[in-house]
Design an enzyme around this catalytic site. Structure first.
Site, PDB file in Angstrom:
ATOM      1  N   GLY A 157     -76.901  59.435  -5.981  1.00  0.00           N
ATOM      2  CA  GLY A 157     -76.720  58.043  -6.390  1.00  0.00           C
ATOM      3  C   GLY A 157     -75.266  57.791  -6.736  1.00  0.00           C
ATOM      4  O   GLY A 157     -74.363  58.404  -6.173  1.00  0.00           O
ATOM      5  N   ARG A 158     -75.025  56.909  -7.731  1.00  0.00           N
ATOM      6  CA  ARG A 158     -73.639  56.532  -8.034  1.00  0.00           C
ATOM      7  C   ARG A 158     -72.840  57.706  -8.588  1.00  0.00           C
ATOM      8  O   ARG A 158     -71.679  57.913  -8.235  1.00  0.00           O
ATOM      9  CB  ARG A 158     -73.649  55.371  -9.035  1.00  0.00           C
ATOM     10  CG  ARG A 158     -74.177  54.079  -8.399  1.00  0.00           C
ATOM     11  CD  ARG A 158     -74.354  52.968  -9.388  1.00  0.00           C
ATOM     12  NE  ARG A 158     -75.580  53.131 -10.186  1.00  0.00           N
ATOM     13  CZ  ARG A 158     -76.158  52.097 -10.830  1.00  0.00           C
ATOM     14  NH1 ARG A 158     -75.613  50.910 -10.805  1.00  0.00           N
ATOM     15  NH2 ARG A 158     -77.262  52.281 -11.535  1.00  0.00           N
ATOM     16  N   ILE A 159     -73.467  58.532  -9.429  1.00  0.00           N
ATOM     17  CA  ILE A 159     -72.712  59.655  -9.998  1.00  0.00           C
ATOM     18  C   ILE A 159     -72.572  60.765  -8.960  1.00  0.00           C
ATOM     19  O   ILE A 159     -71.495  61.345  -8.777  1.00  0.00           O
ATOM     20  CB  ILE A 159     -73.373  60.168 -11.286  1.00  0.00           C
ATOM     21  CG1 ILE A 159     -73.428  59.055 -12.334  1.00  0.00           C
ATOM     22  CG2 ILE A 159     -72.605  61.377 -11.822  1.00  0.00           C
ATOM     23  CD1 ILE A 159     -74.141  59.447 -13.623  1.00  0.00           C
ATOM     24  N   SER A 178     -81.452  64.223  -1.046  1.00  0.00           N
ATOM     25  CA  SER A 178     -81.982  62.930  -1.492  1.00  0.00           C
ATOM     26  C   SER A 178     -83.159  62.594  -0.574  1.00  0.00           C
ATOM     27  O   SER A 178     -83.308  63.194   0.503  1.00  0.00           O
ATOM     28  CB  SER A 178     -80.919  61.834  -1.386  1.00  0.00           C
ATOM     29  OG  SER A 178     -80.578  61.615  -0.036  1.00  0.00           O
ATOM     30  N   ARG A 179     -83.968  61.626  -1.051  1.00  0.00           N
ATOM     31  CA  ARG A 179     -85.162  61.279  -0.256  1.00  0.00           C
ATOM     32  C   ARG A 179     -84.777  60.830   1.147  1.00  0.00           C
ATOM     33  O   ARG A 179     -85.378  61.242   2.143  1.00  0.00           O
ATOM     34  CB  ARG A 179     -85.949  60.160  -0.951  1.00  0.00           C
ATOM     35  CG  ARG A 179     -86.850  60.618  -2.088  1.00  0.00           C
ATOM     36  CD  ARG A 179     -87.796  59.497  -2.497  1.00  0.00           C
ATOM     37  NE  ARG A 179     -87.041  58.349  -3.039  1.00  0.00           N
ATOM     38  CZ  ARG A 179     -86.793  58.165  -4.339  1.00  0.00           C
ATOM     39  NH1 ARG A 179     -87.248  59.062  -5.218  1.00  0.00           N
ATOM     40  NH2 ARG A 179     -86.126  57.122  -4.785  1.00  0.00           N
ATOM     41  N   ARG A 236     -80.430  66.196 -16.590  1.00  0.00           N
ATOM     42  CA  ARG A 236     -81.317  66.327 -17.744  1.00  0.00           C
ATOM     43  C   ARG A 236     -81.838  67.753 -17.760  1.00  0.00           C
ATOM     44  O   ARG A 236     -82.035  68.368 -16.708  1.00  0.00           O
ATOM     45  CB  ARG A 236     -82.507  65.355 -17.610  1.00  0.00           C
ATOM     46  CG  ARG A 236     -82.172  63.896 -17.927  1.00  0.00           C
ATOM     47  CD  ARG A 236     -82.045  63.668 -19.414  1.00  0.00           C
ATOM     48  NE  ARG A 236     -81.927  62.259 -19.765  1.00  0.00           N
ATOM     49  CZ  ARG A 236     -80.772  61.615 -19.861  1.00  0.00           C
ATOM     50  NH1 ARG A 236     -79.647  62.256 -19.597  1.00  0.00           N
ATOM     51  NH2 ARG A 236     -80.724  60.356 -20.219  1.00  0.00           N
ATOM     52  N   ASP A 260     -74.749  71.296 -18.979  1.00  0.00           N
ATOM     53  CA  ASP A 260     -74.445  70.282 -19.999  1.00  0.00           C
ATOM     54  C   ASP A 260     -75.727  69.776 -20.642  1.00  0.00           C
ATOM     55  O   ASP A 260     -75.681  69.038 -21.627  1.00  0.00           O
ATOM     56  CB  ASP A 260     -73.674  69.108 -19.363  1.00  0.00           C
ATOM     57  CG  ASP A 260     -73.257  68.067 -20.382  1.00  0.00           C
ATOM     58  OD1 ASP A 260     -73.553  66.870 -20.180  1.00  0.00           O
ATOM     59  OD2 ASP A 260     -72.671  68.444 -21.417  1.00  0.00           O
ATOM     60  N   GLU A 265     -82.817  69.904 -26.797  1.00  0.00           N
ATOM     61  CA  GLU A 265     -81.500  69.681 -27.381  1.00  0.00           C
ATOM     62  C   GLU A 265     -81.638  69.141 -28.807  1.00  0.00           C
ATOM     63  O   GLU A 265     -82.563  68.370 -29.069  1.00  0.00           O
ATOM     64  CB  GLU A 265     -80.727  68.669 -26.525  1.00  0.00           C
ATOM     65  CG  GLU A 265     -80.416  69.137 -25.127  1.00  0.00           C
ATOM     66  CD  GLU A 265     -79.864  68.036 -24.251  1.00  0.00           C
ATOM     67  OE1 GLU A 265     -79.592  66.942 -24.777  1.00  0.00           O
ATOM     68  OE2 GLU A 265     -79.712  68.265 -23.050  1.00  0.00           O
ATOM     69  N   HIS A 283     -74.329  68.393 -23.878  1.00  0.00           N
ATOM     70  CA  HIS A 283     -74.779  67.081 -23.393  1.00  0.00           C
ATOM     71  C   HIS A 283     -73.701  66.034 -23.686  1.00  0.00           C
ATOM     72  O   HIS A 283     -73.891  65.106 -24.479  1.00  0.00           O
ATOM     73  CB  HIS A 283     -76.105  66.672 -24.018  1.00  0.00           C
ATOM     74  CG  HIS A 283     -76.771  65.543 -23.277  1.00  0.00           C
ATOM     75  ND1 HIS A 283     -78.122  65.316 -23.300  1.00  0.00           N
ATOM     76  CD2 HIS A 283     -76.254  64.579 -22.489  1.00  0.00           C
ATOM     77  CE1 HIS A 283     -78.417  64.250 -22.552  1.00  0.00           C
ATOM     78  NE2 HIS A 283     -77.298  63.781 -22.062  1.00  0.00           N
TER      79      HIS A 283
HETATM   80  C1  8YV Z   1     -75.714  59.460 -22.878  1.00  0.00           C
HETATM   81  C2  8YV Z   1     -76.881  60.456 -20.999  1.00  0.00           C
HETATM   82  O1  8YV Z   1     -74.674  58.644 -22.469  1.00  0.00           O
HETATM   83  O2  8YV Z   1     -76.142  58.397 -20.106  1.00  0.00           O
HETATM   84  C3  8YV Z   1     -77.082  59.200 -20.240  1.00  0.00           C
HETATM   85  O3  8YV Z   1     -78.197  59.049 -19.720  1.00  0.00           O
HETATM   86  O4  8YV Z   1     -77.571  61.382 -20.816  1.00  0.00           O
HETATM   87  C4  8YV Z   1     -75.798  60.612 -21.946  1.00  0.00           C
HETATM   88  O5  8YV Z   1     -74.603  60.803 -21.233  1.00  0.00           O
HETATM   89  C5  8YV Z   1     -75.458  59.948 -24.279  1.00  0.00           C
HETATM   90  O6  8YV Z   1     -76.383  60.934 -24.557  1.00  0.00           O
HETATM   91  C6  8YV Z   1     -75.557  58.799 -25.257  1.00  0.00           C
HETATM   92  O7  8YV Z   1     -75.651  59.296 -26.578  1.00  0.00           O
END
Ligand code: 8YV
Length: 317
Positions: A157-159, A178-179, A236, A260, A265, A283
């Protein structure tokens, strides 16, 4: 003289930086859930007035919280990932949801590249090597070349696209899982994550969280990645079968991982800390001042739009 309009009541599961809290305090009646000694009693006391929840990506808003707020109209998420928010519960009640996309793409992409370099070139170990004085006894052990590798990006996606743009400057071969293939992408598309893991040297995970991707990086994928393969996760913790990953790292059936994100967490599995073939990060993909200021502004603009009867800036639901 007309009475002032009461400021809308907003529940916050966790705090934001003070540069956001100050304007929020001036515009809304904030209920700071994280300070409540008794969460349930606190919610019950204020629930009738709460019209919005201002949460964070990692805190979300589950079905229980949503059900406890009969006047809830909006959930504004400080983060792009809304997998912690029960969107079905929101849609069932017509509760709007917003997030903070795009403003954090560059930071998370930068971190993915930085973690890849830190992992394979062992930059944290190099820092410790110098600080310890070990250099006086000889050079640091050799590490792994980054350029010239095959790097697979899981989630495009975008990232994921921003990660690919950055890595395109590293003389690497890029593939993505990706799908569906991206028509405008010059990179190799894989419809199978296992097939891409078998192809690539480095597997970067930037898939959305949630049930659809839970444990998608499983033992089979890790076996395909193999003993010369590396994993980087900036998505995640739920996207990786963490038990399988720990076993692969301990048995060195993959070369290493830079993470990360984790399950549970911030109290992650202590087995990670005993490993030498990992780079661990708290994170913090979006964790720069510039990006967090932009995220907070976007949350506040969405709140203002909602309570001003205007279109939401970045709606999810
Ligand atoms: C959050 C994240 O920005 O953007 C997300 O979905 O997982 C993190 O980068 C951050 O945890 C906000 O506190």
């Amino acid at each position: 003289m007309t009475a002032p309009t009461p400021s809308p009541h907003v529940l916050m599961p966790g705090t934001y930086p003070e540069w956001d809290m100050a304007p929020l305090r001036s515009q809304y009646t904030l209920h700071r859930l994280w300070e409540a000694p008794d969460r349930q009693a606190f919610i019950a006391e204020h629930a009738p007035n709460i019209r919005a929840v201002a949460t964070r990506g990692e805190l979300g808003a589950n079905a229980e919280l949503i059900a406890a707020l009969p006047a809830l109209e909006l959930i504004a998420c400080y983060g792009v990932g809304t997998d912690g928010i029960d969107l079905a519960a929101c849609r069932a009640r017509g509760i709007r949801v917003t997030n903070t996309p795009d403003v954090l793409n560059g930071d998370v992409a930068d971190l993915a590249v930085g973690l890849t370099l830190a992992l394979q070139r062992r930059i944290p170990a190099g820092d410790a090597f110098v600080r310890s004085g070990a250099w006086a006894n000889g050079g640091m052990p050799l590490t792994t070349r980054v350029f010239g590798q095959r790097i697979g990006i899981s989630g495009f996606g975008r990232i994921g696209s921003a990660i690919a743009r950055r890595l395109s400057g590293f003389d690497v071969e890029l593939g993505y899982f990706s799908r569906t293939p991206k028509a405008d992408s010059p990179h190799l598309h894989f419809a199978s994550l296992t097939a891409m893991a078998d192809w690539c040297d480095v597997l970067i995970v930037i898939l959305p969280g949630g049930e659809a991707t839970r444990g998608i990086v499983n033992a089979e994928v890790l076996q395909a990645l193999g003993p010369a393969g590396w994993l980087v996760n900036v998505s995640r913790g739920t996207t990786v079968d963490e038990g399988a990953l720990l076993q692969a790292l301990e048995e060195k059936s993959i070369a290493g991982a830079a993470l990360d994100v984790f399950l549970n967490e911030p109290r992650i599995d202590p087995r990670f800390a005993a490993l030498d073939n990992v780079v661990l990060h708290p994170h913090h993909g979006s964790g720069t001042e510039q990006t967090r200021r932009a995220m907070g502004e976007l949350v506040r603009r969405n709140l203002q739009a909602h309570f001003g009867g205007l279109p939401l800036i970045t709606p999810v639901a």
